[in-house]
Design a protein around this motif. Structure first.
Motif, PDB file in Angstrom:
ATOM      1  N   THR A 187       0.854  -1.191   0.000  1.00 33.63           N
ATOM      2  CA  THR A 187       0.000   0.000   0.000  1.00 33.63           C
ATOM      3  C   THR A 187       0.884   1.233   0.000  1.00 33.63           C
ATOM      4  O   THR A 187       2.100   1.149   0.188  1.00 33.63           O
ATOM      5  N   PRO A 188       0.279   2.417  -0.184  1.00 34.31           N
ATOM      6  CA  PRO A 188       1.075   3.644  -0.074  1.00 34.31           C
ATOM      7  C   PRO A 188       1.564   3.925   1.342  1.00 34.31           C
ATOM      8  O   PRO A 188       2.367   4.818   1.540  1.00 34.31           O
ATOM      9  N   HIS A 189       1.087   3.180   2.339  1.00 35.06           N
ATOM     10  CA  HIS A 189       1.448   3.430   3.739  1.00 35.06           C
ATOM     11  C   HIS A 189       2.448   2.392   4.219  1.00 35.06           C
ATOM     12  O   HIS A 189       2.189   1.643   5.157  1.00 35.06           O
ATOM     13  N   ARG A 190       3.592   2.335   3.577  1.00 33.58           N
ATOM     14  CA  ARG A 190       4.602   1.353   3.926  1.00 33.58           C
ATOM     15  C   ARG A 190       5.174   1.630   5.316  1.00 33.58           C
ATOM     16  O   ARG A 190       5.489   2.769   5.639  1.00 33.58           O
ATOM     17  N   MET A 191       5.324   0.566   6.094  1.00 36.96           N
ATOM     18  CA  MET A 191       5.868   0.701   7.440  1.00 36.96           C
ATOM     19  C   MET A 191       7.381   0.524   7.402  1.00 36.96           C
ATOM     20  O   MET A 191       7.886  -0.585   7.201  1.00 36.96           O
ATOM     21  N   GLY A 192       8.087   1.626   7.570  1.00 37.10           N
ATOM     22  CA  GLY A 192       9.527   1.569   7.728  1.00 37.10           C
ATOM     23  C   GLY A 192       9.879   1.556   9.208  1.00 37.10           C
ATOM     24  O   GLY A 192       9.045   1.315  10.074  1.00 37.10           O
ATOM     25  N   VAL A 193      11.151   1.849   9.507  1.00 41.55           N
ATOM     26  CA  VAL A 193      11.607   1.837  10.907  1.00 41.55           C
ATOM     27  C   VAL A 193      10.812   2.826  11.746  1.00 41.55           C
ATOM     28  O   VAL A 193      10.372   2.521  12.858  1.00 41.55           O
ATOM     29  N   ARG A 194      10.600   4.041  11.210  1.00 42.71           N
ATOM     30  CA  ARG A 194       9.886   5.061  11.980  1.00 42.71           C
ATOM     31  C   ARG A 194       8.457   4.618  12.279  1.00 42.71           C
ATOM     32  O   ARG A 194       7.968   4.791  13.395  1.00 42.71           O
ATOM     33  N   GLN A 195       7.775   4.026  11.286  1.00 40.38           N
ATOM     34  CA  GLN A 195       6.385   3.599  11.494  1.00 40.38           C
ATOM     35  C   GLN A 195       6.304   2.416  12.473  1.00 40.38           C
ATOM     36  O   GLN A 195       5.374   2.333  13.273  1.00 40.38           O
ATOM     37  N   VAL A 196       7.294   1.523  12.413  1.00 38.12           N
ATOM     38  CA  VAL A 196       7.314   0.405  13.366  1.00 38.12           C
ATOM     39  C   VAL A 196       7.512   0.924  14.782  1.00 38.12           C
ATOM     40  O   VAL A 196       6.830   0.484  15.730  1.00 38.12           O
ATOM     41  N   LEU A 197       8.439   1.859  14.956  1.00 38.09           N
ATOM     42  CA  LEU A 197       8.649   2.460  16.278  1.00 38.09           C
ATOM     43  C   LEU A 197       7.387   3.182  16.749  1.00 38.09           C
ATOM     44  O   LEU A 197       7.039   3.131  17.938  1.00 38.09           O
ATOM     45  N   HIS A 198       6.715   3.851  15.808  1.00 37.49           N
ATOM     46  CA  HIS A 198       5.462   4.521  16.164  1.00 37.49           C
ATOM     47  C   HIS A 198       4.425   3.512  16.637  1.00 37.49           C
ATOM     48  O   HIS A 198       3.699   3.750  17.624  1.00 37.49           O
ATOM     49  N   ALA A 199       4.349   2.353  15.965  1.00 44.06           N
ATOM     50  CA  ALA A 199       3.395   1.321  16.370  1.00 44.06           C
ATOM     51  C   ALA A 199       3.750   0.774  17.751  1.00 44.06           C
ATOM     52  O   ALA A 199       2.866   0.530  18.582  1.00 44.06           O
ATOM     53  N   LEU A 200       5.045   0.568  18.025  1.00 43.81           N
ATOM     54  CA  LEU A 200       5.461   0.088  19.345  1.00 43.81           C
ATOM     55  C   LEU A 200       5.129   1.117  20.424  1.00 43.81           C
ATOM     56  O   LEU A 200       4.664   0.775  21.522  1.00 43.81           O
ATOM     57  N   ASP A 201       5.372   2.379  20.116  1.00 48.89           N
ATOM     58  CA  ASP A 201       5.030   3.470  21.036  1.00 48.89           C
ATOM     59  C   ASP A 201       3.524   3.496  21.285  1.00 48.89           C
ATOM     60  O   ASP A 201       3.048   3.553  22.427  1.00 48.89           O
ATOM     61  N   LEU A 202       2.766   3.420  20.218  1.00 50.28           N
ATOM     62  CA  LEU A 202       1.305   3.471  20.306  1.00 50.28           C
ATOM     63  C   LEU A 202       0.763   2.278  21.092  1.00 50.28           C
ATOM     64  O   LEU A 202      -0.175   2.415  21.888  1.00 50.28           O
ATOM     65  N   GLY A 203       1.367   1.106  20.884  1.00 53.03           N
ATOM     66  CA  GLY A 203       0.915  -0.075  21.597  1.00 53.03           C
ATOM     67  C   GLY A 203       1.018   0.077  23.104  1.00 53.03           C
ATOM     68  O   GLY A 203       0.108  -0.305  23.848  1.00 53.03           O
ATOM     69  N   ALA A 204       2.117   0.658  23.574  1.00 54.87           N
ATOM     70  CA  ALA A 204       2.276   0.872  25.016  1.00 54.87           C
ATOM     71  C   ALA A 204       1.240   1.869  25.532  1.00 54.87           C
ATOM     72  O   ALA A 204       0.616   1.650  26.580  1.00 54.87           O
TER      73      ALA A 204
END
Length: 728
Positions: free
Chosen positions: A484-501
């Motif tokens: 998709t146009p919303h590819r998860m790179g390092v920054r997006q993965v870190l954002h997801a980990l941050d958001l999960g907490a």
């Protein structure tokens, strides 16, 4: 990058209509801070570290159980106190809010006491650990553990009171007292980890040490204060009532009477795997946080938007389309995120205005959203974490619980769908114009975005552990995003980990608070006495005993998040039902349904109140409307009590018969509630149809024939007479 690109097979078609944009973004709660700059980076780093710690321990580096759960709770406390204020926050910084004029001597005195107490306790615990690490001293000098406790308690209380009285309203700033509460949390963790081996043997006994008492008491205070900040006072008051019950037992009448306990035995017992570190936190520290992080990955990759857009493309044009979309999309998102009220706020901000636009009254729009979001908690395979707690408490395999949940969930959602459809028919509603909806043909090309959910379900039933299946689904969400146009790179993965907490903190606090209640029930034995009471009632009528159990389950769950509501009901009510001879699976599903539905049960209906806030409707009227729409959930447990086939127990032919008759019963029930069958129904005909519905859901052949006769008779009556459509 624009959310609008989500519903396109490529960014080359900017004209594709998009309705869902960031529907699963987490809105700021009234007490939540919005930290920026260096403090924001520090807080994000803490959140990422907290999530990574759990993922690594669950998948690669196992840790001793008590230590792991204590770090889970303490990490949640630290992040919670830094991320949430004691007072409601403002989006705009108030000029002069933090000026010297505010720093009167009472505040300075409280903060000084908090600093001295928590600082001294932290220093003593640090001294003990440093002595062990560098000098091999397994037992620090007596003054270390003999003197830290009272300062820790006094400092913690002073910091809590300072927060109540003097916390600022600026979301971008952390109050000094909250930093000190974080230090107190770490000191409490440090002591318990240092003595954890001995504590396992002496907790809850006369051998418990004063340090054990003070650390456990400080832990309970910290948990209750964070729970208040995150969920309000209701759960805190309930916990305090149970704590008071532990001490007041000798003076209480009847089955509530017990011999009472002193503070040392009570608090040290509560901080064991019979209480705070018990089943709720066991599930919170594994399955719940894992699937919350999975939801965060779906959110970061914008897959959640796709789910809602797909639902709009499929059903948005049908009569009452936005309401039907709410039923499916909110159910799906509610299944994953594990909180009814939170899901109402996120998806309801989109669906409720659209429902009002096509003609639903404000209270109906809010009630539909609340009913669908609450239903997400009973929808397999995740069931808002309920399936995991049930598996932990009962010992029944997770896959068996998920299979058993399928038919009841289908009956609930089909009932809500029928009500929505019949109301749209009764009020002559239309759907949204096709031109304003996402294009179904384009969205079908992105059907692969459902792969994370499909992989999750496949791996669970292929024999993978829940943790391994959840981890693979999480990874697949990141991989799929690259299509998709919303590819998860390092920054997006870190954002997801941050958001999960950030998303998991409420569940940590709620499960810890529920653990206190579970510990009180285990310590005092009130659950066993409640079972005896149910047996006494059942001697008169088993149906009356079930009705009583239903009322207690709903009452215990009112105002509580669904996870805590089920954990408490499973400890209090379910053993009583099992003592009546009801199978364990049936008994736990019975209380689980009513604990979940407390979110839409007046007078304290959190999910309905959240929807009313978005729609501008009266909260109490909305809660009654949600109760009406979710009526199936109050009938279904009695159905699978009398017909275990609804939980996939029995022969396939019997299961099919009960399922089909129950489906027809749900349609008749929906028609009776809405007042529209094959035309408008007056009160008398609604009563007759309701009787037919109850006959159909009973599960017997003769009752089915009676229900079919009523349904057929009313069909002939309405089709044989001229019908009129009501105005409006």
């Amino acid at each position: 990058m624009s959310h609008a690109n989500l519903s396109q097979p490529s960014p080359a078609d900017p004209e594709t209509p998009v309705i869902a944009q960031g529907v699963d973004d987490e809105p700021l709660t009234p007490t939540q801070r919005d930290l920026r700059g260096r403090i924001g980076l520090l807080f994000a780093a803490l959140c990422i570290g907290y999530t990574l710690f759990h993922l690594l321990v669950m998948n690669l580096f196992p840790l001793e159980t008590w230590a792991y759960r204590m770090i889970h709770v303490t990490g949640g406390l630290v992040i919670g106190f830094l991320g949430y204020s004691a007072l409601t926050q403002s989006d705009a910084a108030l000029k002069g809010e933090f000026g010297l004029a505010r720093r009167g001597w009472p505040e300075k005195a409280l903060l000084a006491l908090a600093l001295a107490g928590t600082g001294y306790a932290f220093a003593m615990i640090a001294y003990a650990w440093l002595g062990w690490w560098f000098a091999g001293a397994a037992n620090p000098p007596p003054f270390v553990f003999g003197s830290f406790g009272i300062p820790l308690i006094l400092g913690t209380i002073a910091a809590v009171v300072a927060g109540w009285l003097y916390s600022g309203r600026d979301r971008s700033r952390i109050y000094e007292g909250d930093w000190l509460l974080g230090i107190a949390s770490i000191a409490m963790l440090g002591y318990i980890l240092f003595v954890v081996g001995a504590l396992r043997l002496r907790a809850g006994t006369a051998m418990a040490q004063p340090g054990d008492l003070f650390a456990a008491a400080a832990g309970v205070i910290l948990i209750l204060e964070l729970t208040r900040r995150l969920t309000g006072l209701v759960l805190v008051v309930i916990v305090c009532v149970f704590i008071a019950y532990s001490f007041m037992g000798p003076w209480l009448p009847g089955f509530l009477n017990h011999r009472g306990y002193d503070a040392s035995r009570f608090f040290t017992y509560i901080f064991t795997d019979q209480g705070i570190l018990g089943a709720p936190i066991a599930v919170s520290s594994t399955y719940i946080i894992l699937f919350i992080v999975f939801a965060a990955f779906l959110q970061a990759s914008k897959v959640g938007d796709y789910f809602v857009n797909f639902a709009f493309a499929a059903a948005g044009q049908a009569r009452g389309g936005p309401a039907k979309v709410a039923v499916f999309a909110s159910g799906l998102m509610g299944m994953i995120n594990g909180t009814s009220a939170g899901n109402v706020v996120s998806t309801g901000s989109l669906t409720i205005p659209l429902m009002k636009r096509v003609g639903y009254p404000a209270k109906s729009a809010a009630a539909i959203e609340a009913t669908a979001s609450s239903g997400g908690q009973i929808l397999p395979p995740i069931m808002g974490a309920g399936a995991f707690i049930m598996a932990e408490v009962t010992g029944i395999p997770y896959t068996e619980i998920v299979v058993a949940a399928i038919i009841p969930a289908v009956l609930y959602f089909i009932s809500v769908y029928f009500m929505v459809d019949l109301q749209a028919l009764k009020l002559n509603m239309k759907g949204l114009p096709r031109a304003e909806l996402p294009k179904f043909a384009l969205l079908v090309r992105q059907i692969y975005l459902f792969l994370p959910i499909i992989i999750l379900i496949y791996t669970l039933f292929a024999g993978y552990s829940v943790i391994r299946a959840g981890t693979l689904a999480m990874i697949s969400a990141a991989v799929v995003s690259w299509l998709t146009p919303h590819r998860m790179g390092v920054r997006q993965v870190l954002h997801a980990l941050d958001l999960g907490a950030r998303m998991s903190i409420q569940m940590v606090a709620v499960c810890a608070a529920a653990g206190v209640i579970v510990g009180v029930i285990a310590l005092t034995g009130v659950g066993a006495r409640f079972s005896t009471l149910l047996l006494t009632i059942a001697d008169q009528s088993q149906l009356l005993a079930l009705f009583f159990a239903m009322c207690i389950s709903v009452l215990l769950g009112m105002g509580m998040p669904t996870t805590a509501a089920y954990a408490v009901a499973a400890a209090v009510v379910a053993p009583g039902l099992v003592s009546l001879g009801i199978p364990v699976l049936v008994a736990h599903f019975f209380v689980f349904y009513y604990a979940v539905m407390s979110a839409i049960t007046p007078p304290v209906a959190l999910a309905a109140y959240a929807g009313a806030g978005l729609s501008g409707s009266d909260p109490m009227k909305t809660s009654f409307e949600a109760f009406r729409l979710g009526l199936a959930a109050f009938i279904v447990p009695f159905m699978f009590f009398s017909s275990h086939e609804l939980l996939m127990q029995g022969e396939w032919l019997d299961i099919l018969h009960v399922f089909v008759s129950a489906m027809l019963g749900m349609f008749l029930l929906s028609a009776a509630v809405i007042g529209y069958y094959f035309g408008p129904l007056n009160i008398a005909l609604r009563a007759v149809l309701l009787a037919g519905a109850l006959a159909m859901v009973d599960g017997g052949w003769f009752s089915d024939l009676a229900g079919l006769a009523i349904a057929g008779g009313l069909f002939i009556l309405q089709r044989g007479l001229p019908t009129r459509r009501p105005a409006g």
